[in-house]
Design a protein around this motif. Structure first.
Motif, PDB file in Angstrom:
ATOM      1  N   CYS A  29       0.827  -1.209   0.000  1.00 51.69           N
ATOM      2  CA  CYS A  29       0.000   0.000   0.000  1.00 51.69           C
ATOM      3  C   CYS A  29       0.859   1.256   0.000  1.00 51.69           C
ATOM      4  CB  CYS A  29      -0.939   0.007   1.204  1.00 51.69           C
ATOM      5  SG  CYS A  29      -2.293  -1.156   1.059  1.00 51.69           S
ATOM      6  N   VAL A  30       1.917   1.254   0.785  1.00 56.06           N
ATOM      7  CA  VAL A  30       2.807   2.418   0.827  1.00 56.06           C
ATOM      8  C   VAL A  30       3.482   2.629  -0.525  1.00 56.06           C
ATOM      9  CG1 VAL A  30       4.955   3.297   1.846  1.00 56.06           C
ATOM     10  CG2 VAL A  30       3.171   2.372   3.305  1.00 56.06           C
ATOM     11  N   VAL A  31       3.946   1.559  -1.141  1.00 56.86           N
ATOM     12  CA  VAL A  31       4.585   1.678  -2.459  1.00 56.86           C
ATOM     13  C   VAL A  31       3.578   2.190  -3.485  1.00 56.86           C
ATOM     14  CG1 VAL A  31       5.605   0.348  -4.353  1.00 56.86           C
ATOM     15  CG2 VAL A  31       6.375  -0.016  -2.022  1.00 56.86           C
ATOM     16  N   ALA A  32       2.362   1.702  -3.449  1.00 51.58           N
ATOM     17  CA  ALA A  32       1.333   2.163  -4.387  1.00 51.58           C
ATOM     18  C   ALA A  32       1.032   3.644  -4.185  1.00 51.58           C
ATOM     19  CB  ALA A  32       0.063   1.339  -4.232  1.00 51.58           C
ATOM     20  N   LEU A  33       0.893   4.071  -2.939  1.00 50.08           N
ATOM     21  CA  LEU A  33       0.622   5.489  -2.668  1.00 50.08           C
ATOM     22  C   LEU A  33       1.781   6.372  -3.101  1.00 50.08           C
ATOM     23  CD1 LEU A  33      -1.154   5.300   0.797  1.00 50.08           C
ATOM     24  CD2 LEU A  33      -2.162   5.966  -1.389  1.00 50.08           C
ATOM     25  N   LEU A  34       3.005   5.944  -2.823  1.00 47.39           N
ATOM     26  CA  LEU A  34       4.161   6.717  -3.260  1.00 47.39           C
ATOM     27  C   LEU A  34       4.221   6.821  -4.779  1.00 47.39           C
ATOM     28  CD1 LEU A  34       6.961   5.516  -0.809  1.00 47.39           C
ATOM     29  CD2 LEU A  34       5.849   7.757  -0.896  1.00 47.39           C
ATOM     30  N   THR A  35       3.860   5.756  -5.465  1.00 48.16           N
ATOM     31  CA  THR A  35       3.840   5.781  -6.925  1.00 48.16           C
ATOM     32  C   THR A  35       2.815   6.777  -7.436  1.00 48.16           C
ATOM     33  OG1 THR A  35       4.505   3.474  -6.990  1.00 48.16           O
ATOM     34  CG2 THR A  35       3.520   4.365  -8.981  1.00 48.16           C
ATOM     35  N   ILE A  36       1.643   6.787  -6.840  1.00 49.34           N
ATOM     36  CA  ILE A  36       0.590   7.719  -7.259  1.00 49.34           C
ATOM     37  C   ILE A  36       1.023   9.152  -7.008  1.00 49.34           C
ATOM     38  CG2 ILE A  36      -1.738   8.528  -6.722  1.00 49.34           C
ATOM     39  CD1 ILE A  36      -2.418   5.545  -6.160  1.00 49.34           C
ATOM     40  N   PHE A  37       1.568   9.431  -5.819  1.00 50.15           N
ATOM     41  CA  PHE A  37       1.999  10.793  -5.508  1.00 50.15           C
ATOM     42  C   PHE A  37       3.161  11.230  -6.387  1.00 50.15           C
ATOM     43  CE2 PHE A  37       0.095  10.013  -1.161  1.00 50.15           C
ATOM     44  CZ  PHE A  37      -1.044  10.760  -1.449  1.00 50.15           C
ATOM     45  N   ALA A  38       4.091  10.318  -6.681  1.00 52.78           N
ATOM     46  CA  ALA A  38       5.220  10.661  -7.547  1.00 52.78           C
ATOM     47  C   ALA A  38       4.734  10.960  -8.959  1.00 52.78           C
ATOM     48  CB  ALA A  38       6.234   9.522  -7.567  1.00 52.78           C
ATOM     49  N   ARG A  39       3.761  10.197  -9.437  1.00 55.76           N
ATOM     50  CA  ARG A  39       3.221  10.447 -10.777  1.00 55.76           C
ATOM     51  C   ARG A  39       2.553  11.811 -10.834  1.00 55.76           C
ATOM     52  NH1 ARG A  39      -1.415  10.462 -13.451  1.00 55.76           N
ATOM     53  NH2 ARG A  39      -1.447   9.805 -15.609  1.00 55.76           N
ATOM     54  N   GLU A  40       1.753  12.112  -9.822  1.00 55.29           N
ATOM     55  CA  GLU A  40       1.087  13.424  -9.787  1.00 55.29           C
ATOM     56  C   GLU A  40       2.106  14.558  -9.731  1.00 55.29           C
ATOM     57  OE1 GLU A  40      -2.140  14.084 -10.149  1.00 55.29           O
ATOM     58  OE2 GLU A  40      -2.431  11.933 -10.473  1.00 55.29           O
ATOM     59  N   TRP A  41       3.178  14.373  -8.952  1.00 59.03           N
ATOM     60  CA  TRP A  41       4.212  15.392  -8.852  1.00 59.03           C
ATOM     61  C   TRP A  41       4.898  15.586 -10.203  1.00 59.03           C
ATOM     62  CZ3 TRP A  41       9.530  15.156  -9.544  1.00 59.03           C
ATOM     63  CH2 TRP A  41      10.216  16.307  -9.199  1.00 59.03           C
ATOM     64  N   CYS A  42       5.192  14.491 -10.900  1.00 55.85           N
ATOM     65  CA  CYS A  42       5.843  14.588 -12.215  1.00 55.85           C
ATOM     66  C   CYS A  42       4.937  15.288 -13.215  1.00 55.85           C
ATOM     67  CB  CYS A  42       6.213  13.200 -12.735  1.00 55.85           C
ATOM     68  SG  CYS A  42       7.607  12.452 -11.885  1.00 55.85           S
ATOM     69  N   VAL A  43       3.673  14.940 -13.235  1.00 54.78           N
ATOM     70  CA  VAL A  43       2.744  15.570 -14.176  1.00 54.78           C
ATOM     71  C   VAL A  43       2.642  17.068 -13.897  1.00 54.78           C
ATOM     72  CG1 VAL A  43       0.308  15.721 -14.852  1.00 54.78           C
ATOM     73  CG2 VAL A  43       1.422  13.494 -14.677  1.00 54.78           C
ATOM     74  N   ARG A  44       2.505  17.444 -12.620  1.00 58.22           N
ATOM     75  CA  ARG A  44       2.436  18.876 -12.279  1.00 58.22           C
ATOM     76  C   ARG A  44       3.724  19.590 -12.649  1.00 58.22           C
ATOM     77  NH1 ARG A  44       0.742  18.391  -6.321  1.00 58.22           N
ATOM     78  NH2 ARG A  44       2.421  17.114  -6.695  1.00 58.22           N
ATOM     79  N   SER A  45       4.854  18.955 -12.371  1.00 58.49           N
ATOM     80  CA  SER A  45       6.147  19.567 -12.662  1.00 58.49           C
ATOM     81  C   SER A  45       6.339  19.744 -14.161  1.00 58.49           C
ATOM     82  CB  SER A  45       7.269  18.702 -12.091  1.00 58.49           C
ATOM     83  OG  SER A  45       8.517  19.234 -12.395  1.00 58.49           O
ATOM     84  N   TRP A  46       6.017  18.722 -14.943  1.00 59.04           N
ATOM     85  CA  TRP A  46       6.185  18.813 -16.389  1.00 59.04           C
ATOM     86  C   TRP A  46       5.193  19.787 -17.001  1.00 59.04           C
ATOM     87  CZ3 TRP A  46       6.529  12.839 -16.798  1.00 59.04           C
ATOM     88  CH2 TRP A  46       7.810  12.427 -16.421  1.00 59.04           C
ATOM     89  N   THR A  47       4.004  19.888 -16.416  1.00 58.18           N
ATOM     90  CA  THR A  47       3.024  20.857 -16.913  1.00 58.18           C
ATOM     91  C   THR A  47       3.486  22.277 -16.612  1.00 58.18           C
ATOM     92  OG1 THR A  47       1.242  19.279 -16.552  1.00 58.18           O
ATOM     93  CG2 THR A  47       0.618  21.577 -16.777  1.00 58.18           C
ATOM     94  N   ARG A  48       3.990  22.490 -15.413  1.00 55.35           N
ATOM     95  CA  ARG A  48       4.422  23.817 -14.999  1.00 55.35           C
ATOM     96  C   ARG A  48       5.703  24.250 -15.713  1.00 55.35           C
ATOM     97  NH1 ARG A  48       5.429  23.140  -9.547  1.00 55.35           N
ATOM     98  NH2 ARG A  48       3.192  23.022  -9.255  1.00 55.35           N
ATOM     99  N   HIS A  49       6.633  23.322 -15.900  1.00 55.31           N
ATOM    100  CA  HIS A  49       7.945  23.663 -16.440  1.00 55.31           C
ATOM    101  C   HIS A  49       8.190  23.025 -17.805  1.00 55.31           C
ATOM    102  CE1 HIS A  49       8.863  25.285 -12.519  1.00 55.31           C
ATOM    103  NE2 HIS A  49       8.561  24.115 -11.955  1.00 55.31           N
ATOM    104  N   GLY A  50       7.139  22.720 -18.540  1.00 56.06           N
ATOM    105  CA  GLY A  50       7.279  22.015 -19.816  1.00 56.06           C
ATOM    106  C   GLY A  50       8.094  22.772 -20.836  1.00 56.06           C
ATOM    107  N   ALA A  51       7.849  24.075 -20.964  1.00 54.26           N
ATOM    108  CA  ALA A  51       8.588  24.870 -21.951  1.00 54.26           C
ATOM    109  C   ALA A  51      10.069  24.921 -21.585  1.00 54.26           C
ATOM    110  CB  ALA A  51       8.010  26.273 -22.026  1.00 54.26           C
TER     111      ALA A  51
END
Length: 77
Positions: A29-51
């Motif tokens: 469960c901890v690994v699954a939650l960390l994976t979900i949070f890491a994915r969300e962080w990557c998507v937000r980061s790439w959206t914010r800093h994509g250019a």
């Protein structure tokens, strides 16, 4: 469990098996939650800093002479 049965304390074996099951479930469960949070962080980061990331990628390609995009396409990423 076999050790507990041989020593005549099957309840301890069952408790040990339940503790192991709980530990594995908690870890997964901890690994699954960390994976979900890491994915969300990557998507937000790439959206914010994509250019900026695209610009840095082009600079890196120009500096090294290696195109990264075709390499990623051949890897099916």
């Amino acid at each position: 469990m076999v050790y507990a049965l041989v020593n005549g304390v099957p309840a301890v074996g069952v408790a040990f098996a339940a503790a192991m099951l709980l530990g594995v479930a908690l870890t997964l469960c901890v690994v699954a939650l960390l994976t979900i949070f890491a994915r969300e962080w990557c998507v937000r980061s790439w959206t914010r800093h994509g250019a900026f990331l695209a610009h840095q990628s082009r600079l890196l390609e120009g500096a090294t002479g290696v195109a990264l995009a075709p390499t990623l396409k051949t890897l099916h990423i």
